[in-house]
Design a protein around this motif. Structure first.
Motif: not given
Length: 82
Positions: A1-11, A56-59, A73-82
């Motif tokens: 499965m493809a890697q998710p597109k992740v954006v993290i808004f930070v300070r 704020t994390i957008v996956i 962790e649950t979201i990453l598991e859906d992508y097959g990432i341990p």
């Protein structure tokens, strides 16, 4: 499965932001971090997601406010990432 597109808004002074970035690094998931304190465009983008806190994390379009390790962790598991 493809890697998710992740954006993290930070300070820069946000400990939970550092935890979020470390979490994705530990799981070898690339992410784009956007500093909402110094980048007005990043702040506008975060606000467009109806988010008001950092991190704020957008996956792949799913918005998570704050650092919720279990949920991530649950979201990453859906992508097959341990």
């Amino acid at each position: 499965m493809a890697q998710p597109k992740v954006v993290i808004f930070v300070r820069p002074d946000c400990p939970a932001c550092r935890e979020a970035m470390a979490f994705f690094a530990e799981h070898h998931v690339p992410y784009d971090d956007r500093d909402v304190e110094f980048d007005p465009a990043a702040l506008r983008e975060m606000l467009q997601h109806d988010a008001r806190e950092t991190p704020t994390i957008v996956i792949d379009g799913e918005v998570i406010e704050g650092f919720d390790r279990h949920r991530l962790e649950t979201i990453l598991e859906d992508y097959g990432i341990p």
